[in-house]
Design an enzyme around this catalytic site. Structure first.
Site, mmCIF file in Angstrom:
data_model
loop_
_atom_site.group_PDB
_atom_site.id
_atom_site.type_symbol
_atom_site.label_atom_id
_atom_site.label_comp_id
_atom_site.label_asym_id
_atom_site.label_seq_id
_atom_site.Cartn_x
_atom_site.Cartn_y
_atom_site.Cartn_z
ATOM 1 N N PHE A 1 0.863 -1.186 0.000
ATOM 2 C CA PHE A 1 0.000 0.000 0.000
ATOM 3 C C PHE A 1 0.896 1.230 0.000
ATOM 4 O O PHE A 1 1.663 1.450 0.933
ATOM 5 C CB PHE A 1 -0.923 0.041 1.229
ATOM 6 N N ASP B 1 9.145 3.169 1.910
ATOM 7 C CA ASP B 1 7.954 3.929 2.302
ATOM 8 C C ASP B 1 7.738 3.732 3.802
ATOM 9 O O ASP B 1 7.200 2.721 4.243
ATOM 10 C CB ASP B 1 6.757 3.420 1.493
ATOM 11 N N LYS C 1 2.027 10.503 8.509
ATOM 12 C CA LYS C 1 1.403 9.979 9.732
ATOM 13 C C LYS C 1 2.076 10.482 11.020
ATOM 14 O O LYS C 1 1.952 11.623 11.368
ATOM 15 C CB LYS C 1 1.388 8.454 9.664
ATOM 16 N N THR D 1 1.190 24.276 -4.624
ATOM 17 C CA THR D 1 0.896 25.557 -3.983
ATOM 18 C C THR D 1 1.506 25.643 -2.579
ATOM 19 O O THR D 1 2.329 26.502 -2.301
ATOM 20 C CB THR D 1 -0.632 25.772 -3.873
HETATM 21 O O1 PSZ Z 1 -7.537 3.400 3.321
HETATM 22 C C1 PSZ Z 1 -6.617 4.235 3.236
HETATM 23 O O2 PSZ Z 1 -6.536 5.146 2.411
HETATM 24 C C2 PSZ Z 1 -5.499 4.095 4.176
HETATM 25 S S1 PSZ Z 1 -5.637 3.156 5.527
HETATM 26 C C3 PSZ Z 1 -4.059 3.384 5.934
HETATM 27 C C4 PSZ Z 1 -3.410 4.156 5.046
HETATM 28 C C5 PSZ Z 1 -4.257 4.584 4.055
HETATM 29 N N1 PSZ Z 1 -2.089 4.382 5.109
HETATM 30 C C6 PSZ Z 1 -1.503 5.336 4.283
HETATM 31 C C7 PSZ Z 1 -0.191 5.029 3.654
HETATM 32 C C8 PSZ Z 1 0.640 3.986 4.100
HETATM 33 O O3 PSZ Z 1 0.285 3.199 5.127
HETATM 34 C C9 PSZ Z 1 1.848 3.744 3.427
HETATM 35 C C10 PSZ Z 1 2.762 2.653 3.863
HETATM 36 N N2 PSZ Z 1 2.191 4.519 2.381
HETATM 37 C C11 PSZ Z 1 1.422 5.532 1.961
HETATM 38 C C12 PSZ Z 1 0.228 5.816 2.563
HETATM 39 C C13 PSZ Z 1 -0.599 6.955 2.068
HETATM 40 O O4 PSZ Z 1 -0.611 7.973 2.994
HETATM 41 P P1 PSZ Z 1 -1.832 9.029 3.009
HETATM 42 O O5 PSZ Z 1 -3.029 8.284 3.463
HETATM 43 O O6 PSZ Z 1 -1.375 10.070 3.978
HETATM 44 O O7 PSZ Z 1 -1.949 9.539 1.631
#
Ligand code: PSZ
Length: 456
Positions: free
Chosen positions: A174, A283, A313, A337
Site C-alpha cells: 500500500f 515507504d 502519519k 501551492t
Molecule cells: O484506506 C486508506 O486510504 C489508508 S488506511 C491506511 C493508510 C491509508 N495508510 C496510508 C499510507 C501507508 O500506510 C503507506 C505505507 N504509504 C502511503 C500511505 C498513504 O498515505 P496518506 O493516506 O497520507 O496519503
C-alpha cells in the site's frame, strides 16, 4: 462505556453528515477537546483506549501539553494564521523549523528533505524524483539536452517525452491512493478498481511464517524465491525497454496485513536495486518511531541508507528524505501551492523533542514486548487467533475469518478498545508513542474478555 459505539449522538451526527457525504467508513464522532493521552472520548461520553491512533498517525496521544504549548505560543500564531506557498515565500523560521523537526531525526546520510501534503503525495513526488534522476543520468552520459521531439511528444503523453519507465512494487503493498501511487498499491481491489493504471511490474512479497525466529529456514527459502523474481523482473523489464528505475517497498507491509520480511530480504533488495541502477525507496509512512526504532529500516543493517525514505502519519508532516544528488535538474519540477504546512512543522518539532527527551522509542519497545507476549498468550488460548507478530507496538494477530475480524473489532469497540483491521482477517494495533506497558495490559484485558465471550 456509556453506550455501544456508535452511540445515539454519533448516530444523529452520522445522519446529518450522510446527507452531505460518505459516512460508511465512520466509526464514531469524537470530542477532541475531552480526549486526553491515549484515551479518545466520543460525543456520547464513551472513553475508549485508542489502539488504532487515527490510522496509525497519532504520535503522542490527544492534547499533549508540549504540542498544545507550541500552538498556544503567541510567537507562533502567525504560522497558524498565514498559510504560505512554501516554494515561493517560506516564513523566516522555515529552515530552523526543518532543522528542529525533520532533520533532527533524518535517516543516516539523507540530508535532503522535501515536504508534501499527504503520504500519497510524498510517494507520488518521490517517484517523479526517480524518473527525473534516471533521465538526467541518461542525458548526461550521452552528452545531450532535452530535444524538441521530447518536449512536443510529452504534451501529447507520448514517447519519447513521456518515456516508458517503471517502478516495481510488491503484492500486498500500500503506497497511497493518488493516481500514480495507486499503480504501486496492491492490497485490495476496491482501491484500484475502475481506475486506469500504469503497466508496472509487481513482485511477490514474502509470505513468512510466524514467529519468525522459529521458522528461519523455511522463511529464507520463501524470501529467496521472491528475490529471484525481483531479479528476473528487473531483467525482463529492461529487455522490454521499460526499465525499473525504482524499487518501492514498505519496511513492514501495513495495509496489506502486517506482513514482515527479514533484514536479509531488504539487504538483498537494496543490492539488486543498486546492481540494476534503480533507486531503492522505502515507504516509512506508517512506521516512524513505532517499531521502537526511529525508522524501521534502521533494524535491517542495510549497506547504506535507502536512496529515498518517505514519511507522513506519526511525523505529523509528510514528505521525503533523499540522498544528495537526487534533486531535480530544474526548478519547478517538484512543486505545488503549499508544499506542506509550517504550522504542522511546529507540531512535528514539538513531537520529536518529546520523543527524544522522554525516550519514547524505548517505551515503545517495552510496551511492544508486553503487547506481543500478551497476544501470543491469547492465541495459545483461543485457537481462532494465530500468527501474533510485531515490532515495537506495531503488532497484529490474525483471525480465522473476515467475519471474525469484524465481530471482534466491533466487540472491542463496545468494550472500550478502539482498534482497526488490516488485510483480510488481521487485527492490528497502532497506538501512540506514549502508549505504556500498563496501557498494553488494559488492552489485553479487554481483548481477553471479548475473546472469552466469543468462544462461548
Ligand atoms: O484506506 C486508506 O486510504 C489508508 S488506511 C491506511 C493508510 C491509508 N495508510 C496510508 C499510507 C501507508 O500506510 C503507506 C505505507 N504509504 C502511503 C500511505 C498513504 O498515505 P496518506 O493516506 O497520507 O496519503
Amino acid at each position: 462505556m456509556k453506550t455501544t459505539v456508535p452511540g445515539p449522538k454519533s448516530l444523529e451526527l452520522l445522519g446529518a453528515m450522510d446527507k452531505i457525504q460518505e459516512t460508511r467508513t465512520v466509526h464514531m464522532f469524537v470530542d477532541y477537546q475531552k480526549s486526553q493521552g491515549n484515551y479518545v472520548v466520543d460525543v456520547d461520553g464513551n472513553q475508549l483506549l485508542d489502539v488504532c491512533g487515527q490510522i496509525a498517525s497519532n504520535t503522542l496521544g490527544y492534547n499533549y501539553p508540549d504540542v498544545v504549548g507550541a500552538l498556544k505560543d503567541p510567537e507562533n500564531l502567525h504560522l497558524l494564521v498565514n498559510r504560505p506557498a512554501l516554494g515561493l515565500a517560506p516564513p523566516a523560521e522555515f529552515v530552523s523549523l526543518l532543522k528542529t523537526s525533520l532533520l533532527s531525526v533524518s535517516p543516516r546520510g539523507l540530508n535532503q528533505v522535501m515536504t508534501m501534503m499527504c503520504g500519497s503525495c510524498a510517494n507520488e513526488n518521490s517517484i517523479k524524483v526517480a524518473f527525473f534522476h534516471y533521465k538526467r543520468l541518461q542525458r548526461e552520459q550521452a552528452g545531450i539536452d532535452v530535444t524538441d521531439v521530447e518536449a512536443e511528444s510529452t504534451m501529447k503523453n507520448q514517447v519519447p517525452g513521456s518515456p516508458r519507465l517503471s517502478v516495481l512494487s510488491f503484492t500486498g503493498a500500500f503506497h497511497g491512493r493518488t493516481l500514480g501511487c495507486l499503480s504501486l498499491t496492491r492490497s485490495k481491489p476496491v482501491h484500484k478498481l475502475d481506475v486506469p493504471a500504469f503497466d508496472w511490474p509487481v513482485a511477490p512479497f514474502p509470505q513468512l511464517r510466524y514467529p519468525l525466529e522459529e521458522n528461519e529456514r523455511e522463511n529464507r527459502q520463501e524470501e529467496d524465491r521472491c528475490l529471484e523474481q525481483v531479479t528476473d523482473i528487473m531483467k525482463v523489464w529492461s529487455d522490454r525497454n521499460c526499465p525499473v528505475v525504482c524499487i518501492c517497498v514498505e519496511p513492514i507491509q501495513a495495509e496489506g496485513g502486517d506482513r514482515h520480511a527479514s533484514p536479509y530480504f531488504f539487504q538483498q533488495l537494496q543490492r539488486i536495486a543498486k546492481q540494476s541502477g534503480a533507486l531503492f525507496m522505502v515507504d516509512e509512512v506508517q512506521t516512524f518511531g513505532v517499531t521502537g526504532h526511529m525508522w524501521a529500516h534502521e533494524a535491517f543493517g542495510l549497506d547504506e541508507s535507502p536512496d529515498i525514505v518517505t514519511f507522513a502519519k506519526k511525523l505529523q508532516v509528510t514528505g521525503a528524505y533523499m540522498k544528495d544528488g537526487l534533486r531535480p535538474d530544474k526548478p519547478y519540477r517538484i512543486f505545488n501551492t503549499w508544499l506542506g504546512d509550517p504550522s504542522k512543522l511546529l507540531v512535528a518539532s514539538a513531537v520529536v523533542k518529546v520523543i527524544q527527551r522522554d525516550n519514547l522509542l524505548q517505551m515503545t519497545r517495552k510496551a511492544g514486548e508486553v503487547l506481543l507476549a500478551g497476544l501470543k498468550e491469547l492465541q495459545a488460548k483461543y485457537p481462532f487467533l494465530s500468527a501474533a507478530r510485531g515490532a515495537g507496538t506495531f503488532c497484529a494477530v490474525d483471525c480465522d475469518s473476515t467475519l471474525r475480524q469484524a465481530s471482534l473489532l466491533q466487540a472491542l469497540l463496545n468494550k472500550g478498545a478502539y482498534t482497526i483491521g488490516c488485510g483480510e482477517k488481521t487485527i492490528r494495533l497502532r497506538p501512540s508513542l506514549t502508549f505504556q506497558p500498563h496501557h498494553a495490559n488494559i488492552f489485553l484485558n479487554i481483548f481477553e474478555s471479548v475473546l472469552s465471550e466469543q468462544s462461548h
